[in-house]
Design a protein around this motif. Structure first.
Motif, PDB file in Angstrom:
ATOM      1  N   ALA A 112       0.811  -1.206   0.000  1.00  0.00           N
ATOM      2  CA  ALA A 112       0.000   0.000   0.000  1.00  0.00           C
ATOM      3  C   ALA A 112       0.854   1.270   0.000  1.00  0.00           C
ATOM      4  O   ALA A 112       1.780   1.408   0.781  1.00  0.00           O
ATOM      5  CB  ALA A 112      -0.910   0.006   1.223  1.00  0.00           C
ATOM      6  N   ALA A 113       0.525   2.173  -0.891  1.00  0.00           N
ATOM      7  CA  ALA A 113       1.225   3.458  -0.917  1.00  0.00           C
ATOM      8  C   ALA A 113       0.330   4.491  -0.252  1.00  0.00           C
ATOM      9  O   ALA A 113      -0.726   4.840  -0.763  1.00  0.00           O
ATOM     10  CB  ALA A 113       1.533   3.857  -2.353  1.00  0.00           C
ATOM     11  N   ILE A 114       0.734   4.945   0.887  1.00  0.00           N
ATOM     12  CA  ILE A 114      -0.128   5.838   1.655  1.00  0.00           C
ATOM     13  C   ILE A 114       0.467   7.238   1.624  1.00  0.00           C
ATOM     14  O   ILE A 114       1.657   7.434   1.842  1.00  0.00           O
ATOM     15  CB  ILE A 114      -0.254   5.319   3.089  1.00  0.00           C
ATOM     16  N   HIS A 115      -0.370   8.222   1.316  1.00  0.00           N
ATOM     17  CA  HIS A 115       0.148   9.577   1.124  1.00  0.00           C
ATOM     18  C   HIS A 115       0.289  10.336   2.424  1.00  0.00           C
ATOM     19  O   HIS A 115       1.141  11.185   2.555  1.00  0.00           O
ATOM     20  CB  HIS A 115      -0.745  10.339   0.144  1.00  0.00           C
ATOM     21  N   ASP A 116      -0.557  10.028   3.363  1.00  0.00           N
ATOM     22  CA  ASP A 116      -0.500  10.694   4.657  1.00  0.00           C
ATOM     23  C   ASP A 116       0.877  10.459   5.271  1.00  0.00           C
ATOM     24  O   ASP A 116       1.333   9.335   5.413  1.00  0.00           O
ATOM     25  CB  ASP A 116      -1.606  10.097   5.537  1.00  0.00           C
ATOM     26  N   ASP A 117       1.527  11.564   5.637  1.00  0.00           N
ATOM     27  CA  ASP A 117       2.869  11.503   6.216  1.00  0.00           C
ATOM     28  C   ASP A 117       3.018  10.416   7.270  1.00  0.00           C
ATOM     29  O   ASP A 117       3.934   9.620   7.243  1.00  0.00           O
ATOM     30  CB  ASP A 117       3.206  12.834   6.905  1.00  0.00           C
ATOM     31  N   ASP A 118       2.117  10.467   8.238  1.00  0.00           N
ATOM     32  CA  ASP A 118       2.289   9.613   9.402  1.00  0.00           C
ATOM     33  C   ASP A 118       2.019   8.153   9.095  1.00  0.00           C
ATOM     34  O   ASP A 118       2.313   7.273   9.883  1.00  0.00           O
ATOM     35  CB  ASP A 118       1.383  10.084  10.529  1.00  0.00           C
ATOM     36  N   ARG A 119       1.418   7.916   7.948  1.00  0.00           N
ATOM     37  CA  ARG A 119       1.105   6.526   7.619  1.00  0.00           C
ATOM     38  C   ARG A 119       1.860   6.067   6.379  1.00  0.00           C
ATOM     39  O   ARG A 119       1.527   5.050   5.782  1.00  0.00           O
ATOM     40  CB  ARG A 119      -0.403   6.365   7.446  1.00  0.00           C
ATOM     41  N   ALA A 120       2.868   6.814   5.990  1.00  0.00           N
ATOM     42  CA  ALA A 120       3.656   6.440   4.818  1.00  0.00           C
ATOM     43  C   ALA A 120       4.235   5.042   4.999  1.00  0.00           C
ATOM     44  O   ALA A 120       4.647   4.673   6.096  1.00  0.00           O
ATOM     45  CB  ALA A 120       4.789   7.433   4.594  1.00  0.00           C
ATOM     46  N   VAL A 121       4.203   4.272   3.913  1.00  0.00           N
ATOM     47  CA  VAL A 121       4.709   2.900   3.980  1.00  0.00           C
ATOM     48  C   VAL A 121       5.780   2.742   2.897  1.00  0.00           C
ATOM     49  O   VAL A 121       5.597   3.192   1.765  1.00  0.00           O
ATOM     50  CB  VAL A 121       3.566   1.890   3.774  1.00  0.00           C
ATOM     51  N   VAL A 122       6.864   2.123   3.255  1.00  0.00           N
ATOM     52  CA  VAL A 122       7.942   1.911   2.299  1.00  0.00           C
ATOM     53  C   VAL A 122       7.705   0.610   1.537  1.00  0.00           C
ATOM     54  O   VAL A 122       7.406  -0.417   2.141  1.00  0.00           O
ATOM     55  CB  VAL A 122       9.297   1.830   3.033  1.00  0.00           C
ATOM     56  N   ASP A 123       7.804   0.676   0.235  1.00  0.00           N
ATOM     57  CA  ASP A 123       7.780  -0.535  -0.584  1.00  0.00           C
ATOM     58  C   ASP A 123       9.210  -1.093  -0.566  1.00  0.00           C
ATOM     59  O   ASP A 123      10.048  -0.706  -1.378  1.00  0.00           O
ATOM     60  CB  ASP A 123       7.331  -0.173  -2.004  1.00  0.00           C
ATOM     61  N   VAL A 124       9.423  -1.998   0.371  1.00  0.00           N
ATOM     62  CA  VAL A 124      10.787  -2.466   0.624  1.00  0.00           C
ATOM     63  C   VAL A 124      11.401  -3.116  -0.615  1.00  0.00           C
ATOM     64  O   VAL A 124      12.580  -2.913  -0.931  1.00  0.00           O
ATOM     65  CB  VAL A 124      10.814  -3.434   1.828  1.00  0.00           C
ATOM     66  N   GLU A 125      10.576  -3.875  -1.311  1.00  0.00           N
ATOM     67  CA  GLU A 125      11.101  -4.598  -2.467  1.00  0.00           C
ATOM     68  C   GLU A 125      11.548  -3.632  -3.578  1.00  0.00           C
ATOM     69  O   GLU A 125      12.640  -3.767  -4.136  1.00  0.00           O
ATOM     70  CB  GLU A 125      10.024  -5.530  -3.009  1.00  0.00           C
ATOM     71  N   ALA A 126      10.691  -2.655  -3.851  1.00  0.00           N
ATOM     72  CA  ALA A 126      11.016  -1.690  -4.916  1.00  0.00           C
ATOM     73  C   ALA A 126      12.242  -0.859  -4.529  1.00  0.00           C
ATOM     74  O   ALA A 126      13.115  -0.578  -5.350  1.00  0.00           O
ATOM     75  CB  ALA A 126       9.821  -0.778  -5.185  1.00  0.00           C
ATOM     76  N   LEU A 127      12.290  -0.487  -3.253  1.00  0.00           N
ATOM     77  CA  LEU A 127      13.441   0.294  -2.791  1.00  0.00           C
ATOM     78  C   LEU A 127      14.718  -0.546  -2.893  1.00  0.00           C
ATOM     79  O   LEU A 127      15.771  -0.052  -3.304  1.00  0.00           O
ATOM     80  CB  LEU A 127      13.208   0.764  -1.350  1.00  0.00           C
ATOM     81  N   GLY A 128      14.583  -1.812  -2.571  1.00  0.00           N
ATOM     82  CA  GLY A 128      15.724  -2.719  -2.687  1.00  0.00           C
ATOM     83  C   GLY A 128      16.225  -2.794  -4.123  1.00  0.00           C
ATOM     84  O   GLY A 128      17.437  -2.803  -4.376  1.00  0.00           O
ATOM     85  N   GLU A 129      15.277  -2.819  -5.049  1.00  0.00           N
ATOM     86  CA  GLU A 129      15.630  -2.881  -6.467  1.00  0.00           C
ATOM     87  C   GLU A 129      16.378  -1.624  -6.898  1.00  0.00           C
ATOM     88  O   GLU A 129      17.372  -1.686  -7.628  1.00  0.00           O
ATOM     89  CB  GLU A 129      14.339  -3.034  -7.287  1.00  0.00           C
TER      90      GLU A 129
END
Lengths: 698, 698
Positions: free
Chosen positions: A16-33
């Motif tokens: 999930a890509a969450i826009h709210d600052d406090d609920r931002a979630v990192v897409d670990v896999e994409a970042l890893g890539e």
């Protein structure tokens, strides 16, 4: 204190890509890539290999056993096709220079000794034959070098001369009578020293010596020389010593070598950039001895590139372990009688670890750019003199930062894990011991930074020599950007920002990307301009006076180079952030980039204040803002280190496995059970309080 | 660049006291005496012992061999009367606490493992029996502890709790039926861990556990427990594990211990501060459980005191080696074609090493004051609760600075010596590996600094709680000095100086002692005042909210404590300078003290600018002034490290012996001889230049 759980701790899906600052979630896999970069496929293969027990170090081995294991592992690397990517296709390689380094630097994750031992064999010794030699040399020796039939040395450094290669004292004098070179070590300081493979394994070497023919010294050249016979005994005239134990990297048999009038065939001169014919006549395709020297030493750059990458990789390992422990380990119960805090909820722990994560991202993205530049040059895609100089400068700028950063990170992580951090089973101390020498080999960090500074100044000198300092400074702001600094790797530089000068500018928050860039690049420009002003006219001075003048500004030169290198890292980080599509990832990564940028500004805050770039009021907001940023990034810390992509087979650290969490859970369950069963003892304090209360009632 | 030879290099006699700045001469012997301090005689004896091969580490030994050698060396220390100075005279000791620590900390020069192993046996295990036990305990065990019949452990730290001792989970429950305590480890996190002597050598231990009787927990107490039988096997109910290899200190067999319902006689409770009678009734001479805990842990302070001293000693070793090498080693010949520069003539090299020398002098003089305070308290001369608290605070302030300083210095020295610095034969790397854990054991440095900060705040809280911030700040300047900070070890504090406010003040140069003191002490006061203001009312908050508030300022708390500790060092240094009579020595030492003070101010320059304590103009003069100061101190560098008083038997470093100078001399003689005999080859560059010139003439 509220405990802020990480996404991983809460098992929130990573998608999930969450826009709210406090609920931002990192897409670990994409970042890893994104972190894996252009040579992701090679890195994956290399990491799989680096995870195998066959290539791991066994702790506690004697250095003799460590050396012999490491030597055997080189054969394993050959069998597994891990180390030939840079060699020519016609000789069984892949002609792929970028991939070669990408794969090579991941070896550090198996064992830094193995990385460096492989680096000696193929990256230095093999590369020297390849790049300095010509076809006959390639045919004769490259196959044996590739398959380990010829373990070899890169014999350049001498006891008396390390950083200053041009001054080495070993000589190779041409002997027309026998058509040979005579290699000779004139005195003790000219012994080759710290040479990998020299103490035991090296059968041959590329020996660097002053080429002398007809009484003229043509400077440092490489010569192929056989060191030992099939039984491992030194050939006549050759001797040596074991360098013995070292602070780390004890899988490598470093040693000393000396030569007493050793004769080798004339054709053993690696003659791509300089040849001697049978008459003793010297010829070279490069007329200038200075440029020729620079070109021959150019192969050394790949060592610096790979050390930069290896330092980043080790930093990632350390941070994953320390961060994992810091979200499991609990200590002190300030906020509650029942539950202790996890370490990473302490502000100081965030201050210790999170900026290191930020700097690691910066170094990682900057390394990726360096690797691309390296591939451009070595593949021949962009291989002008200027490209090579840019590559040299970029490597000389980044390698010091990343190798020092690795040492700082390993130490901070070790301390942040307390006594557990000191146990060998958690790997910080051994990795730190091994990485220590990365700060001084293949170019001492302080020397490399001076090369960067000299380059920054040289870019001036051509166009601004004789220009008055004030004029120069103004010229810099408006014109210099594309003309000069660009060549040193800087992107387009915008005009300086004097904070507080206008309302608009004053309103730009420090977290604004543009402001950060202005502040960082303005500092570099101003420092270069100031130095150029102070050193103006230095060419008109005597050699001694000029040297003294430079020496009076040596510290500033080095600080300027550092500032330049940090800016390059910041720019690489920012470019990477712009590549991210996922909103949550982009948000968190932007915070991390801000943390990197603002920590740089905080570290040099006095400069910004003294030079009127920041107002006192603005400066005062910096530290509290960094603290808030740390709290924002805190919940994403585990994601950020998970994205580094190293698994348990790479970490191999007892405290990175969740063992601490198990222990904490067990302890808490025990306390709960005691409370439930009424067997939990009362504190004396509680008893005293009750008694006091009862007394008061009476 | 003119090479500036040192007095030693020129063989100038050390006696003449010269007033002229540029010709100032250090009286090395007298300065050495000043550094040796009050316990000079003991230090001399201890250094003589530490220079003997019998107590040296053999590099490259397996950790098993290292452990067994180190164990044997403890017997050697007993035979040589090196470790009993603190024990009571009636038991064969000398009742001399200061001398004991002074002698003990010099052991680090032999081998840090030996120092710490001795510290475990006599400083922790023996001390605990002595200070926590009573007469019967002393009679029963002290002789065996002193003579090594009973090698023992100090079993306090658990896997789950290190810094937070109050939360350890091992229990000792009184069993009235059998008049015994039952020792028990309830879960894995409660295993004793990192315990010296636990893996192999420990026959007995002082075990720290929660004392529970009649369902009431009276907090942590020490119990004497036998661990192993005469054959070295664990007694029933006791088990353990080897901690295995560590990053350093591998002469010590650290291990884990666990206890499963192990019964010991009631009288094995070390009952000086808390007793249980046969009815199970608990009594204590100290009513408050908090104060009692503090008192019992008080013995730990001697560990911190001696770590502080040991860290200083190792720093001195490293600097002597690195400085000696830096005046012999030559690299690059920027100023002349014939002669290369010695490293220490490079500005950056001065920037790297000389401030470390200055900080070492500061740490050394501060340690001497700590030791005097320690002796005051432990001899009973000044042993009030307040004295003990002052001692605790002072140790907690100084130990972090000196142990971190030792690590920084060892690393900088190692890098400053290049590849040679990485060789084990030059000792930097092994010493660094050993000293690493000093930063986290016997009190994690960051935790200790928080104790200091809390003390600084507590001194406020009593008198200023509820006072408005502005009023408070003003009050501080005029009144607080003697009333509060004095107790934390600060001397009389003068009024703050706002640079630029008046002409007179503006004229005070930064090198003025008074100005330095004002700047440094003002910073501490302002930081404490600011913190106190921000934390005002924290006692009215809920426990959780208060903890959160403190956590929001944790970084500032630690920075404040550091600033306080640095001020204490500066004050101790200054007090020492005032003791010097010899004019030359006084001059040079004043420069070194200035360097220390100004480097502190430079490091925190942003603070001084943001808080209006320094004008921008004044701040800009700082860095150039430091550079000039470095050049002034440069000729005295060798004298300054010679005054540390360590000989070759302590240094044991291949590059501290003059070997580099020999090599350089040989190389230079060779070049001279070649030139004289006309066999020196001409450079290609020279040939090219001649050809070009000849062409131009035609």
């Amino acid at each position: 204190m509220t405990q802020t759980a990480t996404r991983s701790e809460l098992k929130v899906p990573a998608t999930a890509a969450i826009h709210d600052d406090d609920r931002a979630v990192v897409d670990v896999e994409a970042l890893g890539e994104l972190l894996l970069g252009r040579w992701a496929a090679t890195r994956r293969v290399a990491r799989e290999l680096a995870g195998r027990p066959e290539v791991h170090r066994i702790e506690g081995q004697s250095h003799a056993d460590q050396r012999s294991r490491c030597f055997d592992q080189l054969h394993y690397l050959v069998e597994n096709k891990a180390v030939h990517r840079a060699f020519p296709a016609e000789l069984g390689g892949e002609d792929d220079h970028g991939a070669n380094i990408a794969g090579f630097e991941e070896l550090v994750v198996a064992d830094p000794s193995l990385q460096i031992k492989a680096g000696v064999q193929w990256g230095l010794f093999g590369s020297a034959v390849l790049h300095l030699g010509t076809e006959d040399h390639h045919r004769a020796w490259i196959p044996g070098i590739m398959n380990m039939d010829i373990p070899g040395c890169f014999a350049m450094t001498e006891t008396g001369h390390g950083s200053d290669v041009a001054s080495i004292a070993t000589t190779a004098v041409y002997q027309p009578e026998t058509d040979e070179f005579e290699l000779h070590t004139p005195f003790r300081a000219a012994w080759k020293d710290y040479i990998g493979n020299a103490a035991i394994d090296g059968r041959a070497a590329v020996l660097f010596a002053q080429l002398i023919t007809g009484g003229v010294n043509h400077g440092v050249h490489g010569f192929y020389v056989e060191l030992r016979d099939a039984d491992g005994n030194f050939r006549p005239g050759i001797g040596g010593e074991d360098d013995g134990l070292k602070g780390g990297l004890n899988g490598i048999d470093n040693g000393r070598l000396h030569f007493t009038k050793v004769r080798i065939p004339r054709t053993n001169l690696l003659n791509r950039y300089g040849n001697v014919d049978s008459e003793g006549v010297y010829t070279s395709p490069i007329a200038s001895p200075g440029r020729r020297f620079f070109t021959m030493l150019g192969t050394l750059v790949q060592g610096r590139v790979s050390l930069d990458g290896a330092a980043v990789a080790v930093t990632k390992l350390a941070l994953k372990t320390a961060v994992q422990y810091s979200v499991e380990r609990r200590q002190f119960n300030a906020g509650s009688d029942l539950k202790e805090e996890v370490l990473l909820d302490y502000q100081q722990h965030q201050r210790r670890l999170l900026p290191l994560i930020a700097a690691t991202y910066a170094a990682s993205f900057a390394h990726e750019e360096l690797l691309a530049k390296f591939d451009d040059v070595f593949s021949g895609a962009h291989d002008t003199d200027e490209d090579r100089q840019d590559l040299e400068t970029l490597a000389a700028a980044l390698k010091p930062l990343s190798t020092w950063h690795a040492l700082d990170t390993l130490q901070e992580c070790r301390e942040a894990c307390g006594g557990a951090g000191f146990l060998t089973e958690n790997r910080f101390t051994s990795l730190r011991a091994d990485m220590d020498v990365y700060a001084t080999f293949e170019g001492d960090n302080n020397v490399l930074l001076q090369l960067v500074a000299k380059r920054l100044l040289a870019d001036y000198a051509k166009e601004f020599s004789g220009v008055d300092f004030g004029v120069l400074a103004r010229y810099v702001v408006t014109q210099r950007a594309e003309k000069t600094l660009h060549r040193s790797g800087l992107r387009r530089v915008v005009q300086t920002v004097v904070d507080g000068g206008s309302e608009r500018k004053s309103a730009i928050a420090l977290r604004d990307e543009h402001t950060q860039h202005e502040l960082l690049s303005d500092r570099v420009e101003a420092m270069v301009a100031e130095l150029a002003g102070e050193l103006r006219g230095v060419r008109k001075l005597s050699q001694e006076a000029a040297a003294e003048k430079f020496n009076e500004h040596q510290h500033e030169l080095i600080e300027t180079a550092k500032a330049h290198a940090e800016l390059l890292q910041w720019e690489a980080f920012t470019a990477a952030v712009h590549q991210v599509d996922d909103a949550g990832t982009k948000q968190v990564l932007t915070w991390v980039r801000d943390l990197f940028g603002l920590c740089l500004i905080e570290r040099n805050l006095a400069w910004y204040l003294m030079n009127g770039r920041l107002s006192t009021q603005r400066a005062r907001t910096l530290s509290p803002y960094i603290n808030r940023l740390l709290a924002k990034i805190r919940p994403h810390a585990v994601d950020l280190v998970d994205a580094f992509g190293y698994g348990p087979e790479h970490l191999r650290s007892a405290i990175a496995t969740g063992a601490e969490k198990e222990r904490q859970d067990e302890a808490m369950a025990y306390a709960r059970q005691q409370r439930a069963s009424g067997t939990f003892p009362i504190d004396e304090k509680t008893v005293l309080a009750r008694t006091a209360k009862a007394k008061a009632k009476r």
